[in-house]
Design a protein around this motif. Structure first.
Motif, PDB file in Angstrom:
ATOM      1  N   GLN A   1       0.866  -1.301  -0.028  1.00 19.39           N
ATOM      2  CA  GLN A   1      -0.232   0.003   0.236  1.00 19.39           C
ATOM      3  C   GLN A   1       0.763   1.440   0.112  1.00 19.39           C
ATOM      4  O   GLN A   1       0.499   2.242  -0.683  1.00 19.39           O
ATOM      5  N   SER A   2       2.058   1.224   0.812  1.00 22.20           N
ATOM      6  CA  SER A   2       2.813   2.529   0.831  1.00 22.20           C
ATOM      7  C   SER A   2       3.467   2.627  -0.615  1.00 22.20           C
ATOM      8  O   SER A   2       3.904   3.889  -0.668  1.00 22.20           O
ATOM      9  N   LEU A   3       3.350   1.686  -1.508  1.00 25.37           N
ATOM     10  CA  LEU A   3       3.814   2.040  -2.872  1.00 25.37           C
ATOM     11  C   LEU A   3       2.695   2.268  -4.025  1.00 25.37           C
ATOM     12  O   LEU A   3       3.003   2.646  -5.055  1.00 25.37           O
ATOM     13  N   GLY A   4       1.696   2.502  -3.232  1.00 29.63           N
ATOM     14  CA  GLY A   4       0.473   3.020  -3.920  1.00 29.63           C
ATOM     15  C   GLY A   4      -0.148   1.829  -4.802  1.00 29.63           C
ATOM     16  O   GLY A   4      -0.775   2.196  -5.707  1.00 29.63           O
ATOM     17  N   ALA A   5      -0.197   0.836  -4.299  1.00 30.66           N
ATOM     18  CA  ALA A   5      -0.902  -0.495  -5.099  1.00 30.66           C
ATOM     19  C   ALA A   5      -1.754  -0.764  -4.087  1.00 30.66           C
ATOM     20  O   ALA A   5      -1.799  -0.524  -2.922  1.00 30.66           O
ATOM     21  N   THR A   6      -2.740  -1.628  -4.653  1.00 28.38           N
ATOM     22  CA  THR A   6      -3.780  -2.321  -3.600  1.00 28.38           C
ATOM     23  C   THR A   6      -3.484  -3.725  -3.489  1.00 28.38           C
ATOM     24  O   THR A   6      -2.943  -4.410  -4.429  1.00 28.38           O
ATOM     25  N   PHE A   7      -3.621  -3.893  -2.385  1.00 27.99           N
ATOM     26  CA  PHE A   7      -3.497  -5.412  -1.782  1.00 27.99           C
ATOM     27  C   PHE A   7      -4.612  -6.302  -2.063  1.00 27.99           C
ATOM     28  O   PHE A   7      -5.655  -5.841  -1.332  1.00 27.99           O
ATOM     29  N   ILE A   8      -4.483  -7.360  -2.599  1.00 30.61           N
ATOM     30  CA  ILE A   8      -5.615  -8.174  -2.540  1.00 30.61           C
ATOM     31  C   ILE A   8      -5.504  -9.196  -1.764  1.00 30.61           C
ATOM     32  O   ILE A   8      -4.481  -9.822  -1.574  1.00 30.61           O
ATOM     33  N   GLU A   9      -6.641  -9.528  -0.965  1.00 31.22           N
ATOM     34  CA  GLU A   9      -6.682 -10.525  -0.065  1.00 31.22           C
ATOM     35  C   GLU A   9      -7.440 -11.763  -0.728  1.00 31.22           C
ATOM     36  O   GLU A   9      -8.725 -11.328  -1.097  1.00 31.22           O
ATOM     37  N   LEU A  10      -7.155 -12.731  -0.451  1.00 32.58           N
ATOM     38  CA  LEU A  10      -8.086 -13.865  -0.790  1.00 32.58           C
ATOM     39  C   LEU A  10      -8.864 -14.513   0.470  1.00 32.58           C
ATOM     40  O   LEU A  10      -8.381 -14.586   1.520  1.00 32.58           O
ATOM     41  N   THR A  11     -10.193 -14.738   0.061  1.00 31.75           N
ATOM     42  CA  THR A  11     -10.712 -15.124   1.220  1.00 31.75           C
ATOM     43  C   THR A  11     -10.735 -16.633   1.394  1.00 31.75           C
ATOM     44  O   THR A  11     -10.991 -17.377   2.546  1.00 31.75           O
ATOM     45  N   SER A  12     -10.169 -17.312   0.378  1.00 27.67           N
ATOM     46  CA  SER A  12     -10.019 -18.799   0.386  1.00 27.67           C
ATOM     47  C   SER A  12      -8.809 -19.401   1.133  1.00 27.67           C
ATOM     48  O   SER A  12      -8.658 -20.521   1.400  1.00 27.67           O
ATOM     49  N   VAL A  13      -7.829 -18.452   0.964  1.00 28.19           N
ATOM     50  CA  VAL A  13      -6.486 -18.771   1.690  1.00 28.19           C
ATOM     51  C   VAL A  13      -6.075 -17.985   2.648  1.00 28.19           C
ATOM     52  O   VAL A  13      -6.097 -16.690   2.743  1.00 28.19           O
ATOM     53  N   GLY A  14      -5.752 -18.526   3.955  1.00 28.87           N
ATOM     54  CA  GLY A  14      -5.332 -17.782   5.222  1.00 28.87           C
ATOM     55  C   GLY A  14      -3.709 -17.080   4.842  1.00 28.87           C
ATOM     56  O   GLY A  14      -3.127 -17.389   3.893  1.00 28.87           O
ATOM     57  N   GLN A  15      -3.228 -17.046   6.042  1.00 31.73           N
ATOM     58  CA  GLN A  15      -1.660 -16.454   5.880  1.00 31.73           C
ATOM     59  C   GLN A  15      -0.822 -17.649   5.715  1.00 31.73           C
ATOM     60  O   GLN A  15      -1.357 -18.716   6.412  1.00 31.73           O
ATOM     61  N   ALA A  16       0.267 -17.568   5.226  1.00 29.94           N
ATOM     62  CA  ALA A  16       1.365 -18.721   5.037  1.00 29.94           C
ATOM     63  C   ALA A  16       2.773 -18.244   5.148  1.00 29.94           C
ATOM     64  O   ALA A  16       3.536 -18.448   4.598  1.00 29.94           O
ATOM     65  N   SER A  17       2.779 -17.277   6.416  1.00 29.06           N
ATOM     66  CA  SER A  17       4.211 -16.929   6.654  1.00 29.06           C
ATOM     67  C   SER A  17       4.733 -18.145   7.278  1.00 29.06           C
ATOM     68  O   SER A  17       4.525 -18.736   8.144  1.00 29.06           O
ATOM     69  N   GLY A  18       6.279 -18.068   6.863  1.00 27.21           N
ATOM     70  CA  GLY A  18       6.956 -19.316   7.526  1.00 27.21           C
ATOM     71  C   GLY A  18       8.082 -18.679   8.328  1.00 27.21           C
ATOM     72  O   GLY A  18       8.103 -17.742   8.642  1.00 27.21           O
ATOM     73  N   GLU A  19       9.067 -19.673   8.149  1.00 27.14           N
ATOM     74  CA  GLU A  19      10.247 -19.001   9.060  1.00 27.14           C
ATOM     75  C   GLU A  19      11.496 -17.883   8.305  1.00 27.14           C
ATOM     76  O   GLU A  19      11.350 -17.985   7.027  1.00 27.14           O
ATOM     77  N   GLY A  20      11.796 -17.143   9.139  1.00 26.16           N
ATOM     78  CA  GLY A  20      12.777 -16.181   8.575  1.00 26.16           C
ATOM     79  C   GLY A  20      12.258 -15.121   7.596  1.00 26.16           C
ATOM     80  O   GLY A  20      12.948 -14.698   6.641  1.00 26.16           O
ATOM     81  N   GLY A  21      10.989 -14.671   7.604  1.00 26.51           N
ATOM     82  CA  GLY A  21      10.385 -13.875   6.663  1.00 26.51           C
ATOM     83  C   GLY A  21       9.859 -14.506   5.484  1.00 26.51           C
ATOM     84  O   GLY A  21       9.556 -13.524   4.488  1.00 26.51           O
ATOM     85  N   TYR A  22       9.991 -15.800   5.274  1.00 24.48           N
ATOM     86  CA  TYR A  22       9.630 -16.382   3.999  1.00 24.48           C
ATOM     87  C   TYR A  22       8.315 -16.947   4.206  1.00 24.48           C
ATOM     88  O   TYR A  22       7.595 -17.173   5.168  1.00 24.48           O
ATOM     89  N   ALA A  23       7.727 -17.433   2.877  1.00 20.19           N
ATOM     90  CA  ALA A  23       6.699 -18.139   2.845  1.00 20.19           C
ATOM     91  C   ALA A  23       6.735 -19.531   3.171  1.00 20.19           C
ATOM     92  O   ALA A  23       7.587 -20.031   2.730  1.00 20.19           O
ATOM     93  N   ARG A  24       5.654 -20.342   3.877  1.00 18.42           N
ATOM     94  CA  ARG A  24       5.808 -21.571   3.774  1.00 18.42           C
ATOM     95  C   ARG A  24       5.075 -22.124   2.551  1.00 18.42           C
ATOM     96  O   ARG A  24       4.180 -21.489   1.922  1.00 18.42           O
ATOM     97  N   ALA A  25       5.257 -23.483   2.504  1.00 19.02           N
ATOM     98  CA  ALA A  25       4.549 -24.046   1.432  1.00 19.02           C
ATOM     99  C   ALA A  25       3.153 -24.118   1.547  1.00 19.02           C
ATOM    100  O   ALA A  25       2.691 -24.509   2.786  1.00 19.02           O
TER     101      ALA A  25
END
Ligand code: NAD
Length: 387
Positions: free
Chosen positions: A207-231
Motif C-alpha cells: 500500500q505504501s507503494l501506491g498499489a492495492t493489496f488483494i486479500e483472498l478469502t479462501s487462503v489464510g496467511q502462510a508466513s513461514g520461518e525467517g520472513g519467507y513463505a511456507r509451502a
C-alpha cells in the motif's frame, strides 16, 4: 593476499564479480586484485578501467595459478572447479543446495567455498552482503520493463488528440524484494497496480507503494520461518489458484515472483487462468525454472504466445540484462563480505561466527554448512533452490 575475478562462463551471463570502483577500495585495504582478460566486457567495464583502478590483467591459467581467493558471480564451470587446489578459496553465488556433489568435490580438493547466496539475511550486519536482495531488486525492476515492452498498449493514462488510453492494470503475485520493486517500477510507468502475497505482513509495504493489496478469502496467511513463505497444502494451493484466476482475468499484465525456500516455485497461474485472460495480455514469470514456474507452461528464457493471445515470458537471469548496475551492486556485496572475512591481510574463517557459519560451505577438507549436512525434507523438495 591475491583475490582474482574470473570471466563468467554461465549461459547469457554478462555480470562480473568486481567493478573498478570496488577494486580500488580493496587495493586501499591492502588486497592485490587480479582480473581475467575481458571479465568486465559484458558489464561495460574494460580491462583498462580495471588496470587504472590498480588490478592486474591475467589469463585464466595465470589467475588460477596465482589466486588465493577466486571471486565469481555464478558457479564456475567444471574445468575451473577441477583446477582449484588446496588452500584456495572460491567466493560467489555457488547455489550449493542445487548440487550437493559440488560441495563434496570442493571439500575433497581442500578448497574453501563461500557462497554469497547462503548469507543469513536476517542478521543486520549481513545486509551490505545480501546479494539475493541486490539482485532481486534489479530483477523486479527489469521484469516491469520487460512486461511494458511486450505489452501492445500504454502503461500510463494518456489523453491525446487521437484518443485516450486507459492505464494498464498490472498484477504482481509475490511481494518480496523483487515484487515490491516491480510494483514501484510499474507505478512509476503509470500503471494501476494490484498485488498479492501469502504473507499478509507485506500489505502495508504494498500500500505504501501506491498499489492495492488483494486479500483472498479462501487462503489464510502462510508466513513461514525467517520472513519467507511456507509451502501451501494441496487444498490451499487449489483454492488459491481458483480464486486468483478471477483476479488474473481482470488484469492486462501479470508479473509473478513467488518462491518458497528449498522448493520448486508454486504454480499460481494455471492453464485455465491463462485461458481466462484477454488477447494481448502479458505475463512475466520470474519463477520460471527447468522444474516449472509460477505460470503453467512457462520456460526460462522462452516467450510463448498462447492460443488465446497471451504472451508468457519465462524470465531468465534478469540481473544479467542490467549487467552494469547488477555488477556494481554485487561487487559491493562481495567486497563487504571479503572485508568482513579479512584479518591481518588474509582470510580468517571462524565457524563460531553466525554470519560465517551461514556462508562458509567447505573448510579444511570438510563440508561444514549445516544445510548440506541435513537437507530439508518434503514431497516437492527441490535439491535446488538457493536461499
Ligand atoms: P522470495 O524470493 O523467497 O519469495 C518472493 C515472495 O513470494 C515472498 O514474498 C513470498 O511470501 C511469496 N510467495 C511464496 N509463495 C507464495 C504463494 N503461494 N502465493 C503468493 N506469494 C507467495 O522472497 P524474498 O524476496 O527473498 O524475501 C522474503 C522475505 O525476506 C521478505 O520478508 C524480506 O523482507 C525478507 N528479507 C529480510 C531481510 C532482512 O531482514 N535483512 C533481507 C532480505 C529479505
Amino acid at each position: 593476499m591475491k583475490v582474482a575475478v574470473i570471466k563468467e562462463t554461465g549461459p547469457d551471463e554478462r555480470r562480473v564479480a568486481l567493478v573498478p570502483e570496488a577494486v580500488a577500495k580493496l587495493r586501499a585495504a591492502g588486497v592485490e586484485v587480479l582480473v581475467e582478460t575481458g571479465a568486465g566486457d559484458g558489464a561495460w567495464q574494460s580491462d583498462e578501467a580495471f588496470t587504472d583502478a590498480g588490478a592486474g590483467i591475467v589469463t585464466r591459467d595465470e589467475l588460477i595459478a596465482a589466486a588465493d581467493v577466486i571471486l565469481t558471480v555464478g558457479r564456475p564451470d567444471d574445468a575451473t572447479i577441477a583446477a582449484l587446489r588446496q588452500g584456495q578459496t572460491v567466493l560467489g553465488m555457488l547455489a550449493p543446495l542445487s548440487d550437493p556433489g559440488l560441495a563434496n568435490r570442493l571439500a575433497e580438493a581442500g578448497v574453501t567455498a563461500v557462497s554469497l547466496d547462503m548469507i543469513p539475511r536476517t542478521l543486520p550486519r549481513a545486509q551490505p552482503m545480501d546479494a539475493l536482495s541486490s539482485q532481486a531488486n534489479i530483477a523486479g525492476y527489469k521484469a516491469a520493463l520487460v512486461a511494458a515492452d511486450a505489452f501492445g498498449r500504454f502503461f500510463p493514462l494518456l489523453i491525446t488528440a487521437a484518443g485516450t488510453a486507459r492505464p494498464a492494470k498490472v498484477l504482481i503475485l509475490g511481494t518480496g524484494v523483487a515484487g515490491l520493486q516491480a510494483i514501484g517500477t510499474a507505478r512509476r510507468l503509470g500503471a494501476v497496480v494490484s498485488a498479492y502475497d501469502v504473507r499478509p505482513e507485506t500489505k502495508t509495504e504494498v500500500q505504501s507503494l501506491g498499489a492495492t493489496f488483494i486479500e483472498l478469502t479462501s487462503v489464510g496467511q502462510a508466513s513461514g520461518e525467517g520472513g519467507y513463505a511456507r509451502a501451501l497444502t494441496e487444498d490451499e494451493r487449489q483454492a488459491q489458484q481458483d480464486e486468483l484466476a478471477g483476479h488474473i482475468a481482470r488484469h492486462d499484465v501479470v508479473i509473478t515472483t513467488a518462491q518458497v525456500p528449498g522448493r520448486r516455485p508454486p504454480l499460481l497461474v494455471t492453464s485455465d487462468a491463462l485461458k481466462g485472460m484477454s488477447a494481448g495480455s502479458v505475463i512475466v514469470d520470474m519463477g520460471a525454472s527447468a522444474l516449472g514456474g509460477n505460470v503453467a507452461g512457462s520456460e526460462p528464457g522462452e516467450t510463448i504466445v498462447t492460443e488465446n493471445g497471451v504472451t508468457v515470458i519465462g524470465a531468465a537471469n534478469l540481473p544479467s540484462k542490467m549487467a552494469a548496475a547488477a555488477s556494481a551492486m554485487y561487487a559491493r556485496n562481495v567486497s563487504s563480505l571479503l572485508q568482513y572475512l579479512l584479518k591481518d591481510g588474509s582470510l580468517a574463517v571462524d565457524l563460531e561466527d553466525d554470519l560465517q557459519r551461514g556462508v562458509v560451505i567447505t573448510y579444511e577438507g570438510r563440508v561444514v554448512h549445516p544445510a548440506l549436512a541435513e537437507p530439508a525434507g518434503g514431497t516437492d523438495h527441490v535439491d535446488g533452490a538457493a536461499h
